[in-house]
Scaffold this motif. Structure first.
Motif, PDB file in Angstrom:
ATOM      1  N   VAL A   1      16.924 -32.742   1.594  1.00 58.54           N
ATOM      2  CA  VAL A   1      15.812 -32.854   0.648  1.00 58.54           C
ATOM      3  C   VAL A   1      15.837 -34.257   0.049  1.00 58.54           C
ATOM      4  CG1 VAL A   1      14.764 -31.978  -1.473  1.00 58.54           C
ATOM      5  CG2 VAL A   1      15.909 -30.396   0.099  1.00 58.54           C
ATOM      6  N   THR A   2      14.704 -34.940   0.134  1.00 61.40           N
ATOM      7  CA  THR A   2      14.559 -36.261  -0.461  1.00 61.40           C
ATOM      8  C   THR A   2      13.570 -36.164  -1.612  1.00 61.40           C
ATOM      9  OG1 THR A   2      14.991 -37.388   1.632  1.00 61.40           O
ATOM     10  CG2 THR A   2      13.880 -38.667  -0.082  1.00 61.40           C
ATOM     11  N   ALA A   3      14.006 -36.531  -2.810  1.00 59.96           N
ATOM     12  CA  ALA A   3      13.151 -36.505  -3.986  1.00 59.96           C
ATOM     13  C   ALA A   3      12.536 -37.882  -4.207  1.00 59.96           C
ATOM     14  CB  ALA A   3      13.946 -36.086  -5.216  1.00 59.96           C
TER      15      ALA A   3
ATOM     16  N   VAL B   1       3.538 -22.013  10.831  1.00 58.80           N
ATOM     17  CA  VAL B   1       3.178 -22.737  12.061  1.00 58.80           C
ATOM     18  C   VAL B   1       4.363 -23.531  12.611  1.00 58.80           C
ATOM     19  CG1 VAL B   1       0.714 -22.837  11.553  1.00 58.80           C
ATOM     20  CG2 VAL B   1       2.216 -24.632  10.673  1.00 58.80           C
ATOM     21  N   ASN B   2       5.574 -23.172  12.179  1.00 57.32           N
ATOM     22  CA  ASN B   2       6.804 -23.801  12.674  1.00 57.32           C
ATOM     23  C   ASN B   2       6.824 -25.312  12.473  1.00 57.32           C
ATOM     24  OD1 ASN B   2       7.892 -21.339  13.652  1.00 57.32           O
ATOM     25  ND2 ASN B   2       6.663 -21.520  15.519  1.00 57.32           N
ATOM     26  N   PRO B   3       6.671 -25.767  11.242  1.00 56.53           N
ATOM     27  CA  PRO B   3       6.728 -27.210  11.002  1.00 56.53           C
ATOM     28  C   PRO B   3       8.144 -27.739  11.166  1.00 56.53           C
ATOM     29  CG  PRO B   3       6.749 -26.079   8.921  1.00 56.53           C
ATOM     30  CD  PRO B   3       6.568 -25.022   9.981  1.00 56.53           C
ATOM     31  N   GLU B   4       8.254 -29.046  11.245  1.00 56.80           N
ATOM     32  CA  GLU B   4       9.553 -29.699  11.298  1.00 56.80           C
ATOM     33  C   GLU B   4       9.860 -30.439   9.997  1.00 56.80           C
ATOM     34  OE1 GLU B   4       9.535 -31.966  15.084  1.00 56.80           O
ATOM     35  OE2 GLU B   4       7.860 -30.621  15.543  1.00 56.80           O
ATOM     36  N   VAL B   5       8.798 -30.778   9.274  1.00 53.19           N
ATOM     37  CA  VAL B   5       8.904 -31.484   7.999  1.00 53.19           C
ATOM     38  C   VAL B   5       8.016 -30.758   6.999  1.00 53.19           C
ATOM     39  CG1 VAL B   5       8.582 -33.685   6.788  1.00 53.19           C
ATOM     40  CG2 VAL B   5       9.225 -33.676   9.217  1.00 53.19           C
TER      41      VAL B   5
ATOM     42  N   LYS C   1      16.108 -25.950   3.188  1.00 54.17           N
ATOM     43  CA  LYS C   1      16.714 -27.240   3.539  1.00 54.17           C
ATOM     44  C   LYS C   1      17.440 -27.185   4.873  1.00 54.17           C
ATOM     45  CE  LYS C   1      20.668 -28.127   1.902  1.00 54.17           C
ATOM     46  NZ  LYS C   1      21.794 -28.289   0.950  1.00 54.17           N
ATOM     47  N   GLY C   2      18.028 -26.051   5.198  1.00 51.43           N
ATOM     48  CA  GLY C   2      18.782 -25.936   6.441  1.00 51.43           C
ATOM     49  C   GLY C   2      17.927 -25.917   7.690  1.00 51.43           C
ATOM     50  N   ARG C   3      16.605 -25.783   7.515  1.00 49.52           N
ATOM     51  CA  ARG C   3      15.720 -25.681   8.680  1.00 49.52           C
ATOM     52  C   ARG C   3      14.782 -26.864   8.841  1.00 49.52           C
ATOM     53  NH1 ARG C   3      14.767 -20.573   5.972  1.00 49.52           N
ATOM     54  NH2 ARG C   3      16.082 -18.917   6.846  1.00 49.52           N
ATOM     55  N   TYR C   4      14.517 -27.592   7.767  1.00 52.04           N
ATOM     56  CA  TYR C   4      13.478 -28.617   7.794  1.00 52.04           C
ATOM     57  C   TYR C   4      13.952 -29.901   7.106  1.00 52.04           C
ATOM     58  CZ  TYR C   4      10.964 -24.168   8.142  1.00 52.04           C
ATOM     59  OH  TYR C   4      10.566 -22.901   8.490  1.00 52.04           O
ATOM     60  N   ALA C   5      13.232 -30.987   7.403  1.00 57.10           N
ATOM     61  CA  ALA C   5      13.316 -32.184   6.569  1.00 57.10           C
ATOM     62  C   ALA C   5      12.309 -31.984   5.447  1.00 57.10           C
ATOM     63  CB  ALA C   5      12.989 -33.430   7.383  1.00 57.10           C
ATOM     64  N   ILE C   6      12.722 -32.166   4.203  1.00 52.73           N
ATOM     65  CA  ILE C   6      11.859 -31.897   3.058  1.00 52.73           C
ATOM     66  C   ILE C   6      11.777 -33.134   2.176  1.00 52.73           C
ATOM     67  CG2 ILE C   6      11.523 -30.481   0.982  1.00 52.73           C
ATOM     68  CD1 ILE C   6      13.027 -28.236   2.391  1.00 52.73           C
ATOM     69  N   ALA C   7      10.551 -33.484   1.780  1.00 49.33           N
ATOM     70  CA  ALA C   7      10.333 -34.539   0.789  1.00 49.33           C
ATOM     71  C   ALA C   7       9.556 -33.937  -0.363  1.00 49.33           C
ATOM     72  CB  ALA C   7       9.558 -35.709   1.396  1.00 49.33           C
ATOM     73  N   ILE C   8      10.015 -34.172  -1.583  1.00 51.81           N
ATOM     74  CA  ILE C   8       9.375 -33.581  -2.756  1.00 51.81           C
ATOM     75  C   ILE C   8       9.125 -34.657  -3.810  1.00 51.81           C
ATOM     76  CG2 ILE C   8      11.665 -32.854  -3.595  1.00 51.81           C
ATOM     77  CD1 ILE C   8      10.242 -30.585  -5.119  1.00 51.81           C
ATOM     78  N   VAL C   9       7.885 -34.727  -4.269  1.00 49.65           N
ATOM     79  CA  VAL C   9       7.541 -35.568  -5.413  1.00 49.65           C
ATOM     80  C   VAL C   9       7.776 -34.746  -6.671  1.00 49.65           C
ATOM     81  CG1 VAL C   9       5.643 -36.672  -6.678  1.00 49.65           C
ATOM     82  CG2 VAL C   9       5.869 -37.004  -4.207  1.00 49.65           C
ATOM     83  N   THR C  10       8.507 -35.300  -7.629  1.00 47.15           N
ATOM     84  CA  THR C  10       8.765 -34.583  -8.870  1.00 47.15           C
ATOM     85  C   THR C  10       8.856 -35.563 -10.029  1.00 47.15           C
ATOM     86  OG1 THR C  10      10.277 -33.096 -10.044  1.00 47.15           O
ATOM     87  CG2 THR C  10      11.269 -34.591  -8.441  1.00 47.15           C
ATOM     88  N   HIS C  11       8.384 -35.109 -11.200  1.00 47.67           N
ATOM     89  CA  HIS C  11       8.553 -35.880 -12.435  1.00 47.67           C
ATOM     90  C   HIS C  11       9.766 -35.395 -13.224  1.00 47.67           C
ATOM     91  CE1 HIS C  11       5.095 -38.564 -12.498  1.00 47.67           C
ATOM     92  NE2 HIS C  11       4.371 -37.592 -11.986  1.00 47.67           N
ATOM     93  N   SER C  12      10.425 -34.368 -12.730  1.00 43.96           N
ATOM     94  CA  SER C  12      11.578 -33.809 -13.436  1.00 43.96           C
ATOM     95  C   SER C  12      12.866 -34.408 -12.884  1.00 43.96           C
ATOM     96  CB  SER C  12      11.601 -32.281 -13.280  1.00 43.96           C
ATOM     97  OG  SER C  12      12.831 -31.760 -13.725  1.00 43.96           O
TER      98      SER C  12
END
Length: 274
Positions: free
Chosen positions: A54-56, A187-191, A217-228
């Motif tokens: 996970v990339t914030a 739809v079986n995404p990768e990201v 997280k164990g299945r995908y590359a995740i990017a999340i925008v957060t203000h927290s």
């Protein structure tokens, strides 16, 4: 919400550990610039997204993080005045190549928005819509399995399994957001891209979504925008700090929150601006 210095130790206690490895990124952005007409919104960003991580993306409002996120599945194509320069690759292939099927790209790189946006359809049809149009199910039984599995992955199955025919819009805000996540992963995404997915949710619903992100997280590359800042510390392995369209600093989340290299990063994290 920005964290003051005396909060940093509490935030970092819950940070996930990151093991340094040299890996080929799932997605890679190189010298990415984004313009809205004459406005230079994103300036020369270089950033990698890795599988199982996970990339914030953090930074003040209007700093370019959501604009950059939307470049990763070409959502900015819908903005007439938007121009993207540089290179963004998925598994080494340029996603802005003219030969790329944008519909297929958005199946591989799913998006969850700030405000839950279920379709005006039943819970079942919200999840089934993508697999149906992409031809992922040959029979109704196949579709049923995809819907059930996606809702299970989104932590929603036990709450809705007896009312799949009810409108998705009848769910609570937190449930609607998890329904949108189920729709994205059907739809079986990768990201998976998430643009402030918890900003409209109460603390309990936020905790459920954060727990879900940890599981996904164990299945995908995740990017999340957060203000927290607290959320970034809790759920991410990497953190990227944006300011005025620039990627000021990126690194392991623990490093960004404890020993940032850039003064602007330190000032933002400690609440001196932003």
């Amino acid at each position: 919400m920005s964290a003051m210095p005396d909060q940093l130790s509490r935030m970092t206690e819950a940070m996930p550990e990151v093991t340094q490895t040299t890996r080929t990124p799932k997605m890679a952005a190189r010298d990415v610039h984004v313009y809205y007409g004459e406005t230079h919104a994103v300036k020369g960003v270089n950033l990698d997204l890795h599988q199982d991580e996970v990339t914030a993306l953090i930074g003040p409002s209007g700093c370019g993080k959501s604009t950059f996120l939307r470049c990763l599945n070409r959502m900015n194509d819908t903005v007439a005045t938007c121009r993207v320069e540089g290179s963004i690759t998925l598994d080494g292939k340029d996603i802005y190549d003219n030969k790329i099927d944008v519909v297929q790209l958005r199946a591989r790189v799913g998006m969850v928005f700030q405000k839950p946006n279920p379709f005006p359809k039943s819970i079942y049809e919200n999840v089934a819509y993508g697999p149906r149009i992409h031809g992922l199910a040959e029979t109704r039984l196949d579709l049923d399995e995809i819907v059930a599995t996606s809702l299970e992955k989104a932590g929603l199955w036990n709450e809705v399994k007896d009312r799949l025919d009810t409108p998705g819009t009848a769910l609570s805000g937190g449930q609607q957001q998890r329904l949108c996540i189920a729709r994205a992963i059907a739809v079986n995404p990768e990201v998976i891209l998430m643009d402030e997915p918890c900003s409209a949710l109460d603390p309990i619903a936020t905790a459920r979504v954060e727990a879900l992100i940890e599981e996904l997280k164990g299945r995908y590359a995740i990017a999340i925008v957060t203000h927290s800042m607290q959320q970034a510390a809790r759920i991410s392995q990497k953190t990227a700090f944006f300011h005025l369209g620039n990627l000021v600093e990126m690194g392991e989340t623990t490093q960004i929150f404890t020993t940032p290299r850039e003064e602007r990063t330190r000032d933002y994290i400690t609440g001196r601006f932003g």
